[in-house]
Design an enzyme around this catalytic site. Structure first.
Site, PDB file in Angstrom:
ATOM      1  N   LYS A  83     -22.491   3.917   4.291  1.00 16.28           N
ATOM      2  CA  LYS A  83     -23.010   4.988   3.428  1.00 16.28           C
ATOM      3  C   LYS A  83     -23.126   4.442   2.011  1.00 16.28           C
ATOM      4  CE  LYS A  83     -22.016   9.933   3.236  1.00 16.28           C
ATOM      5  NZ  LYS A  83     -20.885  10.883   3.248  1.00 16.28           N
TER       6      LYS A  83
HETATM    7  C1  E4P Z   1     -21.391  14.150   3.765  1.00 14.30           C
HETATM    8  O1  E4P Z   1     -21.879  13.125   4.117  1.00 14.30           O
HETATM    9  C2  E4P Z   1     -21.148  14.522   2.351  1.00 14.30           C
HETATM   10  O2  E4P Z   1     -20.413  13.554   1.715  1.00 14.30           O
HETATM   11  C3  E4P Z   1     -20.495  15.867   2.303  1.00 14.30           C
HETATM   12  O3  E4P Z   1     -21.183  16.728   3.197  1.00 14.30           O
HETATM   13  C4  E4P Z   1     -20.410  16.462   0.925  1.00 14.30           C
HETATM   14  O4  E4P Z   1     -19.976  17.783   1.017  1.00 14.30           O
HETATM   15  P1  E4P Z   1     -19.392  18.598  -0.225  1.00 14.30           P
HETATM   16  O5  E4P Z   1     -20.524  18.918  -1.151  1.00 14.30           O
HETATM   17  O6  E4P Z   1     -18.795  19.817   0.384  1.00 14.30           O
HETATM   18  O7  E4P Z   1     -18.369  17.711  -0.890  1.00 14.30           O
END
Ligand code: E4P
Length: 218
Positions: A83
């Site tokens: 990622k």
């Molecule tokens: C997933 O890949 C993201 O990092 C995550 O959904 C972020 O979510 P949040 O906005 O609730 O932190």
């Protein structure tokens, strides 16, 4: 539609794997911090538990650092997905890694232009953040619709739309209606998806009527 779990809590993942609904997992530095675990141990444990893609996020902000961190994650499993943030350095790392056949999830996407760049960089997944857009008064679902429209115009784009920053079941339903390929769910939202008061009420009624018969199936 694929369901990923948005968590670094290995107990939550272990509990939900038997449902057969979990197609992958996404983590991020905040989720690792919340888990209280060591990132390498946590990611390894998740990769061993889940067959589908497991996103491990780099924390370096420069290209060389991102590639080094990505290379340290790669031996953890064939399902490891790197990622990277949606920055020039992140997209450069995305291109390098995807050219090598590595799955890359480009995160922190807030505009259709950013999603277009990620697809051109060969991302396996683009992660538009619905909840964080809604939080500032924008319509996160509009963004998913725009990305889907763009990607559908170019069949050579293989990037999957991964709806992220999910806050409630309606986000999941609307993302499915608009054509997101994947949704990454906090475990709480997956549990909420099962629930309907009429289902609970119906079970109570059936059980009461069944008891009144005095029968047993076995
Ligand atoms: C997933 O890949 C993201 O990092 C995550 O959904 C972020 O979510 P949040 O906005 O609730 O932190």
């Amino acid at each position: 539609m694929k369901f990923f779990l948005d968590t670094a809590d290995v107990n939550d993942i272990r509990e939900l794997m038997p449902t057969g609904l979990v197609d992958g997992v996404t983590t991020n530095p905040s989720l690792i911090a919340k888990s209280g675990g060591d990132i390498r141990q946590v990611i390894q444990e998740i990769c061993d538990m889940v067959d589908g893609p497991v996103s491990a996020e780099v924390t370096a902000l420069d290209y060389d650092g991102m590639i080094k961190e990505a290379e340290s994650f790669l031996p953890m499993g064939d399902n490891i997905t790197i990622k990277v943030p949606l920055t020039p350095e992140g997209l450069r790392a995305c291109k390098t890694l995807s050219d090598r056949g590595v799955m890359v999830n480009v995160t922190l996407c807030f505009s259709p232009g950013q999603a277009l760049l990620a697809a051109k960089a060969g991302a396996a997944f683009i992660s538009p953040f619905l909840g964080r857009l809604d939080d500032i008064g924008h319509d996160g679902m509009d963004l998913i619709g725009q990305i889907a429209e763009i990607y559908n115009n170019y069949p050579n784009f293989t990037t999957e739309i991964l709806a992220a920053s999910i806050r409630h079941p309606l986000h999941v339903i609307d993302a499915a209606r608009i054509g997101a390929d994947v949704v990454t769910l906090p475990p709480k939202v997956l549990h909420q998806l099962y629930k309907h008061p009429l289902t609970d009420k119906g079970i109570d009624m059936f059980m009461a009527d069944w008891k009144s018969t005095g029968q047993s199936i076995l």
